[in-house]
Each structure stands twice: as structure tokens, then as C-alpha cells.
Design a protein around this motif. Structure first.
Motif, PDB file in Angstrom:
ATOM      1  N   LEU A 113       0.827  -1.203   0.000  1.00  0.00           N
ATOM      2  CA  LEU A 113       0.000   0.000   0.000  1.00  0.00           C
ATOM      3  C   LEU A 113       0.866   1.260   0.000  1.00  0.00           C
ATOM      4  CD1 LEU A 113      -2.750  -1.038   2.568  1.00  0.00           C
ATOM      5  CD2 LEU A 113      -3.138  -0.538   0.143  1.00  0.00           C
ATOM      6  N   ALA A 114       1.943   1.225   0.795  1.00  0.00           N
ATOM      7  CA  ALA A 114       2.807   2.406   0.921  1.00  0.00           C
ATOM      8  C   ALA A 114       3.532   2.729  -0.375  1.00  0.00           C
ATOM      9  CB  ALA A 114       3.815   2.189   2.047  1.00  0.00           C
ATOM     10  N   ARG A 115       3.690   1.759  -1.259  1.00  0.00           N
ATOM     11  CA  ARG A 115       4.366   2.016  -2.537  1.00  0.00           C
ATOM     12  C   ARG A 115       3.481   2.788  -3.512  1.00  0.00           C
ATOM     13  NH1 ARG A 115       6.462  -3.383  -1.959  1.00  0.00           N
ATOM     14  NH2 ARG A 115       4.895  -4.181  -3.406  1.00  0.00           N
ATOM     15  N   ASN A 116       2.180   2.791  -3.243  1.00  0.00           N
ATOM     16  CA  ASN A 116       1.254   3.506  -4.121  1.00  0.00           C
ATOM     17  C   ASN A 116       1.317   4.997  -3.811  1.00  0.00           C
ATOM     18  OD1 ASN A 116      -1.165   4.697  -5.256  1.00  0.00           O
ATOM     19  ND2 ASN A 116      -1.956   2.615  -5.511  1.00  0.00           N
ATOM     20  N   GLN A 117       1.688   5.803  -4.801  1.00  0.00           N
ATOM     21  CA  GLN A 117       1.897   7.233  -4.573  1.00  0.00           C
ATOM     22  C   GLN A 117       0.597   7.988  -4.316  1.00  0.00           C
ATOM     23  OE1 GLN A 117       4.751   8.444  -4.098  1.00  0.00           O
ATOM     24  NE2 GLN A 117       6.088   6.822  -4.850  1.00  0.00           N
ATOM     25  N   GLU A 118      -0.547   7.350  -4.512  1.00  0.00           N
ATOM     26  CA  GLU A 118      -1.823   8.002  -4.278  1.00  0.00           C
ATOM     27  C   GLU A 118      -2.444   7.612  -2.939  1.00  0.00           C
ATOM     28  OE1 GLU A 118      -4.346   7.232  -7.596  1.00  0.00           O
ATOM     29  OE2 GLU A 118      -3.159   8.453  -8.962  1.00  0.00           O
ATOM     30  N   VAL A 119      -1.683   6.903  -2.111  1.00  0.00           N
ATOM     31  CA  VAL A 119      -2.200   6.388  -0.843  1.00  0.00           C
ATOM     32  C   VAL A 119      -1.383   6.923   0.325  1.00  0.00           C
ATOM     33  CG1 VAL A 119      -2.539   4.292   0.551  1.00  0.00           C
ATOM     34  CG2 VAL A 119      -3.121   4.277  -1.885  1.00  0.00           C
ATOM     35  N   ASP A 120      -2.064   7.354   1.378  1.00  0.00           N
ATOM     36  CA  ASP A 120      -1.433   7.641   2.667  1.00  0.00           C
ATOM     37  C   ASP A 120      -1.898   6.588   3.660  1.00  0.00           C
ATOM     38  OD1 ASP A 120      -0.141   9.867   1.761  1.00  0.00           O
ATOM     39  OD2 ASP A 120      -1.477  11.311   2.727  1.00  0.00           O
ATOM     40  N   GLU A 251      -5.657 -12.083   2.803  1.00  0.00           N
ATOM     41  CA  GLU A 251      -7.016 -11.838   2.337  1.00  0.00           C
ATOM     42  C   GLU A 251      -7.295 -10.341   2.223  1.00  0.00           C
ATOM     43  OE1 GLU A 251      -9.834 -14.456   4.118  1.00  0.00           O
ATOM     44  OE2 GLU A 251     -11.504 -13.089   3.770  1.00  0.00           O
ATOM     45  N   LEU A 252      -6.736  -9.563   3.159  1.00  0.00           N
ATOM     46  CA  LEU A 252      -6.913  -8.114   3.108  1.00  0.00           C
ATOM     47  C   LEU A 252      -6.257  -7.541   1.851  1.00  0.00           C
ATOM     48  CD1 LEU A 252      -7.962  -5.606   4.649  1.00  0.00           C
ATOM     49  CD2 LEU A 252      -5.699  -5.443   5.702  1.00  0.00           C
ATOM     50  N   GLU A 253      -5.101  -8.068   1.488  1.00  0.00           N
ATOM     51  CA  GLU A 253      -4.418  -7.606   0.275  1.00  0.00           C
ATOM     52  C   GLU A 253      -5.272  -7.866  -0.960  1.00  0.00           C
ATOM     53  OE1 GLU A 253      -0.136  -8.246  -2.030  1.00  0.00           O
ATOM     54  OE2 GLU A 253      -0.727  -9.595  -0.399  1.00  0.00           O
ATOM     55  N   GLU A 254      -5.847  -9.052  -1.060  1.00  0.00           N
ATOM     56  CA  GLU A 254      -6.704  -9.377  -2.197  1.00  0.00           C
ATOM     57  C   GLU A 254      -7.934  -8.480  -2.236  1.00  0.00           C
ATOM     58  OE1 GLU A 254      -7.682 -13.479  -2.015  1.00  0.00           O
ATOM     59  OE2 GLU A 254      -5.625 -14.182  -2.317  1.00  0.00           O
ATOM     60  N   LEU A 255      -8.408  -8.092  -1.063  1.00  0.00           N
ATOM     61  CA  LEU A 255      -9.591  -7.239  -0.969  1.00  0.00           C
ATOM     62  C   LEU A 255      -9.286  -5.796  -1.351  1.00  0.00           C
ATOM     63  CD1 LEU A 255     -12.527  -6.697   0.064  1.00  0.00           C
ATOM     64  CD2 LEU A 255     -11.515  -6.374   2.333  1.00  0.00           C
ATOM     65  N   LEU A 256      -8.160  -5.276  -0.869  1.00  0.00           N
ATOM     66  CA  LEU A 256      -7.876  -3.859  -1.019  1.00  0.00           C
ATOM     67  C   LEU A 256      -7.275  -3.465  -2.362  1.00  0.00           C
ATOM     68  CD1 LEU A 256      -6.455  -2.719   2.435  1.00  0.00           C
ATOM     69  CD2 LEU A 256      -8.758  -2.448   1.513  1.00  0.00           C
ATOM     70  N   MET A 257      -6.444  -4.315  -2.924  1.00  0.00           N
ATOM     71  CA  MET A 257      -5.711  -3.888  -4.119  1.00  0.00           C
ATOM     72  C   MET A 257      -6.627  -3.482  -5.286  1.00  0.00           C
ATOM     73  SD  MET A 257      -2.846  -3.483  -3.157  1.00  0.00           S
ATOM     74  CE  MET A 257      -2.107  -3.853  -1.572  1.00  0.00           C
ATOM     75  N   PRO A 258      -7.701  -4.222  -5.584  1.00  0.00           N
ATOM     76  CA  PRO A 258      -8.586  -3.744  -6.664  1.00  0.00           C
ATOM     77  C   PRO A 258      -9.254  -2.422  -6.334  1.00  0.00           C
ATOM     78  CG  PRO A 258      -8.967  -6.075  -6.193  1.00  0.00           C
ATOM     79  CD  PRO A 258      -8.093  -5.549  -5.086  1.00  0.00           C
ATOM     80  N   LYS A 259      -9.496  -2.148  -5.075  1.00  0.00           N
ATOM     81  CA  LYS A 259     -10.139  -0.890  -4.677  1.00  0.00           C
ATOM     82  C   LYS A 259      -9.155   0.273  -4.731  1.00  0.00           C
ATOM     83  CE  LYS A 259     -13.369  -3.364  -1.760  1.00  0.00           C
ATOM     84  NZ  LYS A 259     -14.413  -3.283  -2.792  1.00  0.00           N
TER      85      LYS A 259
END
Length: 262
Positions: A113-120, A251-259
Motif C-alpha cells: 500500500l505504501a508504494r502507491n503514490q496516491e495512498v497515505d 485476504e486483506l491484500e486481495e480485498l484492497l488492491m482492486p479498490k
């Protein structure tokens, strides 16, 4: 609110990272992922884990006071007893916290998540800045939480005793303890105009207060098999946001990444 981040020993690193990500995505177009700490990032409640440094009888006597006095009073008495009666210093307390296991897969999802530049990323927790700081340092992920760490401030006194203070003193929220209303923290972040969407990840009933502040476009991620999940039949209709459940970090990773990329 960001006063607590300055009390956090890693604030210089956190603030530096926040400045870096702001260069890439305009304010108002970012996603905030707010995460609880105990039983969400780490498997065990950090206050109970530290209390295990006490003799069994004394620990159980203090735990019996939790329903009446609350968690902050509990950990304060634990830390006082550890230092005053058993000569356990802050270093030993820190080592106990550092030994806490991460929820399986959680380190991976946080780093991704932290690697995504649009996410804090931020932490909203009724633990404290000393415990959280020790654990984040142990895994070298203290700089990933650009959104801040909102928790009870703590410091090590000259005597070596760890002192924990309340984040706030509030009487308006019945879902949260008097020392920290997670809903008020999340509302301030949401109203800052910086975030287009908020994703909140938690496991307990005080996380419900924060989730109730979420809007239709936002997402609540509730850990299955824990306190809040068991009560969602009664409280689910109180949430305006999308609600999803998760078991572990994988499971959280699979849930969050598409969102996140949607």
C-alpha cells in the motif's frame, strides 16, 4: 491532532515522508488507509502482552480492573508496577512489544500500500506511541505511515519508567473510551479536504465509531472472528460505507488492491 505525531519519536522520518508523497498527487485526490494496531497489525493486544511481564497473580488482579477503570488506567498501573516493584525498565518493555507477531500477511500489504503514490497510510490506535514506535522500528516500517500515528502519547522518564498519557479527554462518544475517540480523529482527517476516499481497517467496537463516520464512497474492513465482526448483525445498518471482512493480511491484500487501483 498532529501533535501526537510530534510526540512520536519517529516524527522527523514520518513528516519527511509526508512531504515526499504530496509532490505526486494533488490534495483531494488521495486515498487514506487508516489501520488499527492491536489485533489488526499485530496479533496480540499490546497492553495484555506487556502485562505478561508481571507475576501471574498480580497481572490477573490488574486485569480485573479493566471494566471499571479502562485500558489506559490498566496499562499505567502495569507500567508503574513493572518499574517500581520489579525493576523492569523501558528497554525490556520495548523488547516485549517488539516480539509481538504481525498478523500473517500484514507486513506485505502495508508495504505494498505504501508504494502507491496516491495512498497515505495512518494508524489510529488506543495503544500508545512508545509501543507502536518500538514495533514499527523493529520491522523498519516507521516511515511508511505518511498519514500519521494517532494514539496515546508516551515517553520514557528519566527514571526509566514508561509514562502513557491520554490522547484527549472526551465525553461525547459512548462507543470509545474517554481518552480517545477514533471517530473524531477520522472525521478530522476526512474533513481536511486531502482525501477523496477513506478505507478503515479494524477489529473492535471502538473501530465502529470511526467506521460510522465513513461515507458511501468509503470502505470499512472488519476482521472476521473478532469483537466487531460478532456484533455487525446489530450494527451493520448503521454504516453508510461499503463493508468487507477479512481474516488475515493475505485476504486483506486481495480485498484492497482492486479498490486502491480502481
Amino acid at each position: 491532532m498532529f501533535l501526537i505525531s510530534r510526540c512520536f519519536r519517529l516524527s522527523r522520518c514520518l513528516l519527511g515522508f509526508r512531504r515526499g508523497v504530496s509532490e505526486f498527487t494533488p490534495s483531494g485526490h488521495r486515498t487514506l488507509v487508516a489501520i488499527d494496531f492491536d489485533k489488526t497489525i499485530v496479533e496480540q493486544d499490546s497492553y495484555l502482552a506487556v502485562s505478561e511481564l508481571l507475576p501471574t497473580r498480580q497481572r490477573k488482579e490488574l486485569q480485573d480492573l479493566i471494566p471499571k477503570c479502562g485500558w489506559l488506567s490498566f496499562i499505567s498501573r502495569v507500567l508503574q508496577a513493572l518499574h517500581g516493584e520489579h525493576k523492569v525498565n523501558s528497554a525490556s518493555v520495548g523488547l516485549r512489544v517488539r516480539s509481538l507477531r504481525a498478523v500473517p500477511g500484514m507486513l506485505r500489504v502495508v508495504r505494498r500500500l505504501a508504494r502507491n503514490q496516491e495512498v497515505d497510510l495512518c494508524i489510529v490506535s488506543d495503544s500508545n506511541s512508545f509501543f507502536i514506535g518500538e514495533w514499527l522500528q523493529a520491522y523498519s516500517i516507521e516511515c511508511l505511515f505518511a498519514g500519521g500515528v494517532f494514539t496515546n502519547p508516551a515517553c520514557v522518564q528519566r527514571s526509566g519508567e514508561v509514562l502513557v498519557l491520554p490522547y484527549q479527554e472526551q465525553t461525547d462518544c459512548n462507543l470509545c473510551p474517554s481518552n480517545l475517540c477514533k471517530g473524531s480523529v477520522l472525521e478530522e482527517l476526512s474533513c481536511s479536504g486531502r482525501y477523496e476516499r477513506v478505507i478503515y481497517v479494524g477489529d473492535s467496537c471502538n473501530d465502529l465509531c470511526a467506521m460510522k463516520r465513513l461515507q458511501e464512497k468509503d470502505v470499512a474492513c472488519i476482521r472476521r472472528g473478532f469483537e466487531l465482526h460478532e456484533k455487525m448483525a446489530a450494527h451493520g445498518q448503521e454504516l453508510a460505507c461499503s463493508v468487507h471482512t477479512w481474516r488475515d493480511g493475505h485476504e486483506l491484500e486481495e480485498l484492497l488492491m482492486p479498490k486502491i487501483v480502481a
